[in-house]
Design a protein around this motif. Sequence first.
Motif, PDB file in Angstrom:
ATOM      1  N   ALA A   1       0.797  -1.234  -0.179  1.00  0.00           N
ATOM      2  CA  ALA A   1       0.062   0.068   0.001  1.00  0.00           C
ATOM      3  C   ALA A   1       1.060   1.257   0.048  1.00  0.00           C
ATOM      4  CB  ALA A   1      -0.840  -0.236   1.242  1.00  0.00           C
ATOM      5  N   VAL A   2       1.918   1.219   0.703  1.00  0.00           N
ATOM      6  CA  VAL A   2       2.835   2.426   0.933  1.00  0.00           C
ATOM      7  C   VAL A   2       3.421   2.427  -0.343  1.00  0.00           C
ATOM      8  CG1 VAL A   2       5.055   3.397   1.750  1.00  0.00           C
ATOM      9  CG2 VAL A   2       3.208   2.287   3.138  1.00  0.00           C
ATOM     10  N   TRP A   3       4.083   1.560  -1.208  1.00  0.00           N
ATOM     11  CA  TRP A   3       4.425   1.416  -2.328  1.00  0.00           C
ATOM     12  C   TRP A   3       3.660   1.839  -3.659  1.00  0.00           C
ATOM     13  CZ3 TRP A   3       7.646  -3.519  -1.366  1.00  0.00           C
ATOM     14  CH2 TRP A   3       8.977  -3.402  -0.663  1.00  0.00           C
ATOM     15  N   SER A   4       2.574   1.594  -3.345  1.00  0.00           N
ATOM     16  CA  SER A   4       1.577   2.255  -4.430  1.00  0.00           C
ATOM     17  C   SER A   4       1.188   3.595  -4.330  1.00  0.00           C
ATOM     18  CB  SER A   4       0.047   1.195  -4.172  1.00  0.00           C
ATOM     19  OG  SER A   4       0.560  -0.129  -4.392  1.00  0.00           O
ATOM     20  N   ALA A   5       1.394   3.954  -3.048  1.00  0.00           N
ATOM     21  CA  ALA A   5       0.626   5.289  -2.984  1.00  0.00           C
ATOM     22  C   ALA A   5       1.724   6.482  -2.964  1.00  0.00           C
ATOM     23  CB  ALA A   5      -0.019   5.441  -1.418  1.00  0.00           C
ATOM     24  N   LEU A   6       2.975   6.063  -2.249  1.00  0.00           N
ATOM     25  CA  LEU A   6       3.862   7.321  -2.094  1.00  0.00           C
ATOM     26  C   LEU A   6       4.842   7.620  -3.242  1.00  0.00           C
ATOM     27  CD1 LEU A   6       4.598   7.352   1.750  1.00  0.00           C
ATOM     28  CD2 LEU A   6       3.536   9.191   0.229  1.00  0.00           C
ATOM     29  N   PRO A   7       5.580   6.446  -3.661  1.00  0.00           N
ATOM     30  CA  PRO A   7       6.787   6.819  -4.693  1.00  0.00           C
ATOM     31  C   PRO A   7       6.026   7.693  -5.698  1.00  0.00           C
ATOM     32  CG  PRO A   7       6.994   4.710  -3.946  1.00  0.00           C
ATOM     33  CD  PRO A   7       5.563   5.131  -3.409  1.00  0.00           C
ATOM     34  N   ALA A   8       4.649   6.967  -6.344  1.00  0.00           N
ATOM     35  CA  ALA A   8       4.388   7.891  -7.603  1.00  0.00           C
ATOM     36  C   ALA A   8       3.897   9.270  -7.363  1.00  0.00           C
ATOM     37  CB  ALA A   8       2.837   7.168  -8.036  1.00  0.00           C
ATOM     38  N   ARG A   9       3.583   9.287  -6.043  1.00  0.00           N
ATOM     39  CA  ARG A   9       3.262  10.954  -5.672  1.00  0.00           C
ATOM     40  C   ARG A   9       4.284  11.778  -5.472  1.00  0.00           C
ATOM     41  NH1 ARG A   9      -1.156  10.492  -0.749  1.00  0.00           N
ATOM     42  NH2 ARG A   9      -1.159  12.726  -1.025  1.00  0.00           N
ATOM     43  N   ILE A  10       5.313  11.182  -4.881  1.00  0.00           N
ATOM     44  CA  ILE A  10       6.685  11.691  -5.002  1.00  0.00           C
ATOM     45  C   ILE A  10       7.333  12.186  -6.264  1.00  0.00           C
ATOM     46  CG2 ILE A  10       8.854  11.606  -3.740  1.00  0.00           C
ATOM     47  CD1 ILE A  10       7.864  10.038  -1.729  1.00  0.00           C
ATOM     48  N   ASP A  11       7.326  11.365  -7.223  1.00  0.00           N
ATOM     49  CA  ASP A  11       7.686  11.426  -8.554  1.00  0.00           C
ATOM     50  C   ASP A  11       6.989  12.650  -9.379  1.00  0.00           C
ATOM     51  OD1 ASP A  11       9.427   9.373  -8.185  1.00  0.00           O
ATOM     52  OD2 ASP A  11       8.529   7.939  -9.410  1.00  0.00           O
ATOM     53  N   LEU A  12       5.481  12.566  -9.143  1.00  0.00           N
ATOM     54  CA  LEU A  12       4.874  13.553  -9.587  1.00  0.00           C
ATOM     55  C   LEU A  12       5.112  15.221  -9.084  1.00  0.00           C
ATOM     56  CD1 LEU A  12       1.323  12.197  -9.855  1.00  0.00           C
ATOM     57  CD2 LEU A  12       2.834  12.734 -11.730  1.00  0.00           C
ATOM     58  N   LEU A  13       5.340  15.059  -7.718  1.00  0.00           N
ATOM     59  CA  LEU A  13       5.795  16.379  -6.877  1.00  0.00           C
ATOM     60  C   LEU A  13       7.162  16.678  -7.432  1.00  0.00           C
ATOM     61  CD1 LEU A  13       4.885  18.540  -4.949  1.00  0.00           C
ATOM     62  CD2 LEU A  13       5.933  17.191  -3.178  1.00  0.00           C
ATOM     63  N   ALA A  14       8.013  15.587  -7.465  1.00  0.00           N
ATOM     64  CA  ALA A  14       9.357  16.339  -8.007  1.00  0.00           C
ATOM     65  C   ALA A  14       9.382  16.583  -9.499  1.00  0.00           C
ATOM     66  CB  ALA A  14      10.243  14.904  -8.099  1.00  0.00           C
ATOM     67  N   ALA A  15       8.534  16.035 -10.333  1.00  0.00           N
ATOM     68  CA  ALA A  15       8.419  16.706 -11.612  1.00  0.00           C
ATOM     69  C   ALA A  15       7.956  18.083 -11.635  1.00  0.00           C
ATOM     70  CB  ALA A  15       7.530  15.878 -12.345  1.00  0.00           C
ATOM     71  N   GLU A  16       7.085  18.475 -10.581  1.00  0.00           N
ATOM     72  CA  GLU A  16       6.491  19.769 -10.487  1.00  0.00           C
ATOM     73  C   GLU A  16       7.739  20.680  -9.947  1.00  0.00           C
ATOM     74  OE1 GLU A  16       4.526  23.288 -10.569  1.00  0.00           O
ATOM     75  OE2 GLU A  16       3.986  21.189 -11.573  1.00  0.00           O
ATOM     76  N   LEU A  17       8.339  20.052  -8.961  1.00  0.00           N
ATOM     77  CA  LEU A  17       9.584  20.643  -8.452  1.00  0.00           C
ATOM     78  C   LEU A  17      10.582  21.176  -9.512  1.00  0.00           C
ATOM     79  CD1 LEU A  17      11.434  21.741  -5.991  1.00  0.00           C
ATOM     80  CD2 LEU A  17      11.996  19.206  -5.847  1.00  0.00           C
ATOM     81  N   LYS A  18      10.909  20.099 -10.417  1.00  0.00           N
ATOM     82  CA  LYS A  18      11.936  20.595 -11.479  1.00  0.00           C
ATOM     83  C   LYS A  18      11.273  21.781 -12.192  1.00  0.00           C
ATOM     84  CE  LYS A  18      14.295  18.231 -15.329  1.00  0.00           C
ATOM     85  NZ  LYS A  18      14.237  17.089 -16.177  1.00  0.00           N
ATOM     86  N   ARG A  19      10.172  21.581 -12.734  1.00  0.00           N
ATOM     87  CA  ARG A  19       9.468  22.782 -13.549  1.00  0.00           C
ATOM     88  C   ARG A  19       9.625  23.987 -12.731  1.00  0.00           C
ATOM     89  NH1 ARG A  19       5.741  18.763 -14.906  1.00  0.00           N
ATOM     90  NH2 ARG A  19       4.387  19.562 -13.469  1.00  0.00           N
ATOM     91  N   THR A  20       9.472  23.774 -11.670  1.00  0.00           N
ATOM     92  CA  THR A  20       9.343  25.324 -10.637  1.00  0.00           C
ATOM     93  C   THR A  20      10.922  25.757 -10.511  1.00  0.00           C
ATOM     94  OG1 THR A  20       7.348  24.538  -9.237  1.00  0.00           O
ATOM     95  CG2 THR A  20       8.720  26.181  -8.451  1.00  0.00           C
ATOM     96  N   ARG A  21      11.740  24.886 -10.405  1.00  0.00           N
ATOM     97  CA  ARG A  21      13.047  25.180 -10.344  1.00  0.00           C
ATOM     98  C   ARG A  21      13.548  26.067 -11.574  1.00  0.00           C
ATOM     99  NH1 ARG A  21      17.254  20.897  -7.789  1.00  0.00           N
ATOM    100  NH2 ARG A  21      18.433  22.413  -8.011  1.00  0.00           N
ATOM    101  N   GLN A  22      13.155  25.383 -12.634  1.00  0.00           N
ATOM    102  CA  GLN A  22      13.558  25.944 -13.873  1.00  0.00           C
ATOM    103  C   GLN A  22      13.021  27.427 -14.327  1.00  0.00           C
ATOM    104  OE1 GLN A  22      12.107  23.050 -16.727  1.00  0.00           O
ATOM    105  NE2 GLN A  22      13.907  21.860 -16.513  1.00  0.00           N
ATOM    106  N   LEU A  23      11.669  27.522 -13.887  1.00  0.00           N
ATOM    107  CA  LEU A  23      11.081  28.931 -13.793  1.00  0.00           C
ATOM    108  C   LEU A  23      11.625  29.927 -12.949  1.00  0.00           C
ATOM    109  CD1 LEU A  23       8.575  30.409 -15.264  1.00  0.00           C
ATOM    110  CD2 LEU A  23       7.210  29.590 -13.253  1.00  0.00           C
ATOM    111  N   ALA A  24      11.859  29.385 -11.688  1.00  0.00           N
ATOM    112  CA  ALA A  24      12.678  30.143 -10.814  1.00  0.00           C
ATOM    113  C   ALA A  24      13.994  30.717 -11.214  1.00  0.00           C
ATOM    114  CB  ALA A  24      12.601  29.401  -9.567  1.00  0.00           C
ATOM    115  N   HIS A  25      14.990  29.834 -11.730  1.00  0.00           N
ATOM    116  CA  HIS A  25      15.978  30.217 -12.490  1.00  0.00           C
ATOM    117  C   HIS A  25      15.760  31.303 -13.371  1.00  0.00           C
ATOM    118  CE1 HIS A  25      19.927  30.042 -14.598  1.00  0.00           C
ATOM    119  NE2 HIS A  25      20.363  29.566 -13.419  1.00  0.00           N
TER     120      HIS A  25
END
Length: 430
Positions: A149-173
Motif C-alpha cells: 500500500a505504501v509503495w503503491s501510494a507514495l513513490p508515484a506521488r513523490i515522483d509527480l511532486l518532483a516533476a513539478e519541483l523540477k519545472r518550478t526550479r527552471q522557472l525560478a532560475h
Amino acid sequence: MGVTDPAGPVMDRDEVDRALARLGQEHEAIETSLLALQDHAGRRLLEGAELTGVTKERWQATEVQITQLWAYFDAYTAALRGAREIRARRRWSSREDLAELTGLLRGECVTVPGGGRGRLSETFSLSALVDRMNELYAAGLDVIVAADAVWSALPARIDLLAAELKRTRQLAHSVGVRPGEHPAGDDLERITRTLTRLRADVVSDPLAFWVPAEGSSAPGGGRPDTTVYDREARALEDVRREIDAVLTVRQDAEARLIRLRDVLSRADRTLAEARTARGEVLAKIAATEVPVVSGPPTALQEQLAAAAEYRRQAQWHRLSPLLEALEEKAEDELLRARESLTAVTAPLAVRAELRGRLDAYKAKVARHGLAEDPLLVERYDAARRMLWSAPCDLRVAEQAVLRYQQAAAELLGGASAPEDTRGDHKGEGS
C-alpha cells in the motif's frame, strides 16, 4: 457412548465423513490463500528490494513465519491424506479404524519439526493447526499488504511532486530566484533534498510510513503516512506563489515604475507649491508661524533608480520587494506633501474666509438699504484696508470684521448674531 480414547468418544462413520469433508474444504481454502500470498505483488517487491529499518526487521521475521506456515500446511496435508487413506480401506470402517480416525481428526497427532520458541518440534490437533496457520497467514499478509500500500501510494506521488519541483526550479532560475540569493531558491533546494531522501526511505523502508488503523485487526488495516510529503507539497506551493509574484513583477515592472515616477513627481510639485506658498504667506500675513517645508527625499529617488537598474538587469527577485516598498513610501510622500501645502496655506484660507464674510455682510445690509450708514461705511473700510493690505494681521483684521458684523446686526435688529458668529469663528481659528 461407546469406546473412548484421549481424543474423546469414538466418532461414527457419518461423523468421520463430515469431518473429512470439512477438513478438505479448509485444506483447499488454505492452499488457495497460501498460493495467493506466494504470488502477491507486495511479496515479490519485498523479496527483491534492498530493505532497511523497520521493514527489514519485520520482513526477515515474516519470511521465517511464511516458511513455517508452509511446513504446517505440509504436515496438515499429510495428516489429512493419512486419515483419508484409513477411511478408504473399507466401505464400512471397523471400530478400530474409527478409533484411529478419531485420534487423527480430534487428537493432538500432528507433529511439526522446528516449531520455534526453542523447541525441536510442535504437536497440534488439526483444528489447532488450522488456527495457528490462520494466525501466521494474517501476520504475514499484514506486512505484505502494508508495504504494498505504501509503495503503491507514495513513490508515484513523490515522483509527480518532483516533476513539478523540477519545472518550478527552471522557472525560478529564469527569473533570478537562485539559492543563496533569494529565500525561495533556498526553499527549493531544501525541498529537493527532502524529496530525494523521502523517496529513498519509502522504497527501502515502507513500513516506517505506515499508520495502522486503531482498533482494526484485519490484515493491512491502516493508511500510508503522508505527513512529510504533504508538508513539502505545501512548501512547494508557497514557493510557486512567490515565483508567480516575481513573474507578475516582470510583466508589470515598467508600468509600475512609470506610476511611481508620476507619484513622486506629483509629490515634488506639491512640495514646490508649498514652498512658494510659504513665501507668499510670510510676505502677506503678519504675526503668523508658518511651518517649514522640507525638500523632496533623495532616498526615494535613489531607490527608484535602483529599481530601474534591477529591471534593466532582469533581477526580478530583487525588484519585487523593492517596488512594493517604494509604492507604499511614494503614496506616503504624496500625502505628506499635500498635508504640508494645507498647513502652509492655512493663513491665506483664513484671510479668504474673513474677506468673504465681510462682503457677505455688506451685501446683506445693502439689501436692507443700510449700505450708506456712516458707521457701517467707516467699519467696512477699516476692515477692508486690513484684509487687503500686506502684511495682514489676521487677529486685528478678524476683530475689525467682527465690529462691522456687530454694527450691522444692531441696525438689522439681530444683536445676538455677532456673538454667535464670533464664537464660531474663534472655534475655527483655534
